[in-house]
Design a protein around this motif. Structure first.
Motif, mmCIF file in Angstrom:
data_model
loop_
_atom_site.group_PDB
_atom_site.id
_atom_site.type_symbol
_atom_site.label_atom_id
_atom_site.label_comp_id
_atom_site.label_asym_id
_atom_site.label_seq_id
_atom_site.Cartn_x
_atom_site.Cartn_y
_atom_site.Cartn_z
ATOM 1 N N ILE A 1 32.829 65.999 23.137
ATOM 2 C CA ILE A 1 33.285 65.318 24.341
ATOM 3 C C ILE A 1 34.803 65.306 24.321
ATOM 4 C CG2 ILE A 1 33.319 63.127 25.587
ATOM 5 C CD1 ILE A 1 30.531 62.631 24.216
ATOM 6 N N PRO A 2 35.425 65.929 25.305
ATOM 7 C CA PRO A 2 36.892 65.954 25.328
ATOM 8 C C PRO A 2 37.455 64.608 25.768
ATOM 9 C CG PRO A 2 36.033 66.986 27.303
ATOM 10 C CD PRO A 2 34.842 66.625 26.441
ATOM 11 N N ARG A 3 38.710 64.371 25.425
ATOM 12 C CA ARG A 3 39.399 63.196 25.971
ATOM 13 C C ARG A 3 39.763 63.538 27.406
ATOM 14 N NH1 ARG A 3 41.104 62.517 20.606
ATOM 15 N NH2 ARG A 3 40.829 60.366 19.955
ATOM 16 N N PHE A 4 39.416 62.645 28.295
ATOM 17 C CA PHE A 4 39.751 62.856 29.701
ATOM 18 C C PHE A 4 39.952 61.511 30.366
ATOM 19 C CE2 PHE A 4 35.128 62.587 29.556
ATOM 20 C CZ PHE A 4 34.834 61.696 30.574
ATOM 21 N N ARG A 5 40.500 61.556 31.530
ATOM 22 C CA ARG A 5 40.689 60.358 32.346
ATOM 23 C C ARG A 5 40.251 60.714 33.758
ATOM 24 N NH1 ARG A 5 43.890 55.618 32.003
ATOM 25 N NH2 ARG A 5 44.320 54.802 34.068
ATOM 26 N N LEU A 6 39.357 59.892 34.294
ATOM 27 C CA LEU A 6 38.900 60.122 35.661
ATOM 28 C C LEU A 6 40.065 59.924 36.625
ATOM 29 C CD1 LEU A 6 35.485 58.218 35.541
ATOM 30 C CD2 LEU A 6 35.850 60.691 35.450
ATOM 31 N N PRO A 7 40.049 60.620 37.763
ATOM 32 C CA PRO A 7 41.122 60.448 38.746
ATOM 33 C C PRO A 7 41.214 58.992 39.213
ATOM 34 C CG PRO A 7 39.729 62.324 39.311
ATOM 35 C CD PRO A 7 39.065 61.617 38.168
ATOM 36 N N GLY A 8 42.410 58.557 39.536
ATOM 37 C CA GLY A 8 42.646 57.184 39.967
ATOM 38 C C GLY A 8 41.790 56.760 41.146
ATOM 39 N N LEU A 9 41.424 57.705 41.995
ATOM 40 C CA LEU A 9 40.595 57.403 43.156
ATOM 41 C C LEU A 9 39.234 56.841 42.731
ATOM 42 C CD1 LEU A 9 40.130 57.509 46.220
ATOM 43 C CD2 LEU A 9 39.328 59.863 45.913
ATOM 44 N N VAL A 10 38.704 57.318 41.603
ATOM 45 C CA VAL A 10 37.400 56.852 41.120
ATOM 46 C C VAL A 10 37.465 55.355 40.820
ATOM 47 C CG1 VAL A 10 35.656 57.080 39.311
ATOM 48 C CG2 VAL A 10 36.765 59.123 40.237
ATOM 49 N N ALA A 11 38.487 54.922 40.093
ATOM 50 C CA ALA A 11 38.631 53.497 39.772
ATOM 51 C C ALA A 11 38.922 52.688 41.028
ATOM 52 C CB ALA A 11 39.730 53.285 38.735
ATOM 53 N N ALA A 12 39.730 53.242 41.933
ATOM 54 C CA ALA A 12 40.058 52.524 43.167
ATOM 55 C C ALA A 12 38.805 52.254 43.991
ATOM 56 C CB ALA A 12 41.076 53.317 43.981
ATOM 57 N N LEU A 13 37.869 53.195 43.984
ATOM 58 C CA LEU A 13 36.605 52.994 44.692
ATOM 59 C C LEU A 13 35.633 52.160 43.856
ATOM 60 C CD1 LEU A 13 36.043 56.583 46.141
ATOM 61 C CD2 LEU A 13 36.739 54.532 47.394
ATOM 62 N N GLY A 14 35.595 52.420 42.561
ATOM 63 C CA GLY A 14 34.643 51.766 41.659
ATOM 64 C C GLY A 14 34.763 50.255 41.623
ATOM 65 N N VAL A 15 35.982 49.739 41.706
ATOM 66 C CA VAL A 15 36.155 48.283 41.643
ATOM 67 C C VAL A 15 35.579 47.588 42.872
ATOM 68 C CG1 VAL A 15 38.169 48.378 40.129
ATOM 69 C CG2 VAL A 15 38.494 48.330 42.602
ATOM 70 N N HIS A 16 35.359 48.321 43.942
ATOM 71 C CA HIS A 16 34.818 47.727 45.172
ATOM 72 C C HIS A 16 33.301 47.822 45.249
ATOM 73 C CE1 HIS A 16 38.783 46.965 46.724
ATOM 74 N NE2 HIS A 16 39.123 48.214 46.446
ATOM 75 N N LEU A 17 32.678 48.485 44.299
ATOM 76 C CA LEU A 17 31.221 48.611 44.282
ATOM 77 C C LEU A 17 30.613 47.414 43.552
ATOM 78 C CD1 LEU A 17 30.937 52.401 43.381
ATOM 79 C CD2 LEU A 17 30.608 51.332 45.630
ATOM 80 N N PRO A 18 29.359 47.095 43.852
ATOM 81 C CA PRO A 18 28.696 46.015 43.101
ATOM 82 C C PRO A 18 28.651 46.360 41.611
ATOM 83 C CG PRO A 18 27.381 46.673 45.004
ATOM 84 C CD PRO A 18 28.496 47.672 44.875
ATOM 85 N N GLN A 19 28.945 45.379 40.780
ATOM 86 C CA GLN A 19 28.981 45.610 39.341
ATOM 87 C C GLN A 19 27.687 45.195 38.647
ATOM 88 O OE1 GLN A 19 31.725 47.262 37.938
ATOM 89 N NE2 GLN A 19 32.245 47.471 40.083
ATOM 90 N N TRP A 20 26.844 44.403 39.306
ATOM 91 C CA TRP A 20 25.629 43.919 38.653
ATOM 92 C C TRP A 20 24.691 45.038 38.206
ATOM 93 C CZ3 TRP A 20 20.938 45.063 40.659
ATOM 94 C CH2 TRP A 20 20.865 45.375 42.019
ATOM 95 N N PRO A 21 24.618 46.201 38.910
ATOM 96 C CA PRO A 21 23.732 47.253 38.378
ATOM 97 C C PRO A 21 24.147 47.728 36.986
ATOM 98 C CG PRO A 21 24.237 47.692 40.683
ATOM 99 C CD PRO A 21 25.150 46.582 40.234
ATOM 100 N N HIS A 22 25.461 47.762 36.722
ATOM 101 C CA HIS A 22 25.938 48.168 35.392
ATOM 102 C C HIS A 22 25.478 47.161 34.342
ATOM 103 C CE1 HIS A 22 28.355 50.846 37.746
ATOM 104 N NE2 HIS A 22 29.215 49.926 38.124
ATOM 105 N N SER A 23 25.593 45.875 34.680
ATOM 106 C CA SER A 23 25.185 44.825 33.745
ATOM 107 C C SER A 23 23.688 44.896 33.467
ATOM 108 C CB SER A 23 25.540 43.444 34.319
ATOM 109 O OG SER A 23 26.927 43.344 34.531
ATOM 110 N N LEU A 24 22.907 45.106 34.522
ATOM 111 C CA LEU A 24 21.453 45.202 34.375
ATOM 112 C C LEU A 24 21.075 46.416 33.520
ATOM 113 C CD1 LEU A 24 18.628 44.201 35.106
ATOM 114 C CD2 LEU A 24 18.778 45.571 37.195
#
Length: 149
Positions: free
Chosen positions: A7-30
């Motif tokens: 697995i290489p070291r990588f960083r997802l594009p900033g757009l992914v995090a900008a969108l990700g923070v606005h999505l519901p987080q409870w599915p990740h917890s579940l």
């Protein structure tokens, strides 16, 4: 021919995090709490370690994906939390590649921590308990892309 998948070291594009923070987080917890419960049922997690985690809350943040999973250990089971406590007992923060490298045992938590790729905040004793518990797990050998059976 035996090939290994790295697995290489990588960083997802900033757009992914900008969108990700606005999505519901409870599915990740579940999903994470369910996976941990399955690992416990399969005997991969030592019962004595689980007993020491009783009543403690955990936060896992995937920084470059804008996602987080929060859960607690209650009654010997991991339970998803729908809201993040003001101060979780233990928090892990890293980019997706660091978490994948940990899961694949390509990197150890100490190396990632000292390279400032993994942040661990909270109860030091609990952090060591979790680290030692994860290090002791004998993960089944899983097929990876590029690896032949």
């Amino acid at each position: 021919m035996n090939q290994t998948f790295t697995i290489p070291r990588f960083r997802l594009p900033g757009l992914v995090a900008a969108l990700g923070v606005h999505l519901p987080q409870w599915p990740h917890s579940l999903a994470l709490a369910s996976a941990l419960n399955l690992a416990a049922l399969a005997g991969l997690l030592p019962k004595e370690s689980l007993a020491q985690m009783e009543g403690r809350s955990f936060l896992v943040e995937v920084l470059d994906a804008g996602g987080q999973a929060c859960f607690a250990c209650r009654g010997g089971r991991f339970r998803p939390l729908l809201t993040v406590p003001a101060k979780p007992d233990l928090s892990f923060r890293a980019n997706l590649s660091a978490f994948l490298q940990l899961l694949a045992r390509q990197e150890d938590p100490d190396t990632l921590f000292f390279n400032r790729e993994l942040s661990i905040v909270g109860d030091t004793e609990l952090g060591l308990l979790v680290k030692n518990m994860l290090d002791a797990i004998d993960w089944p050998r899983l097929p990876f892309p590029g690896r032949q059976a």
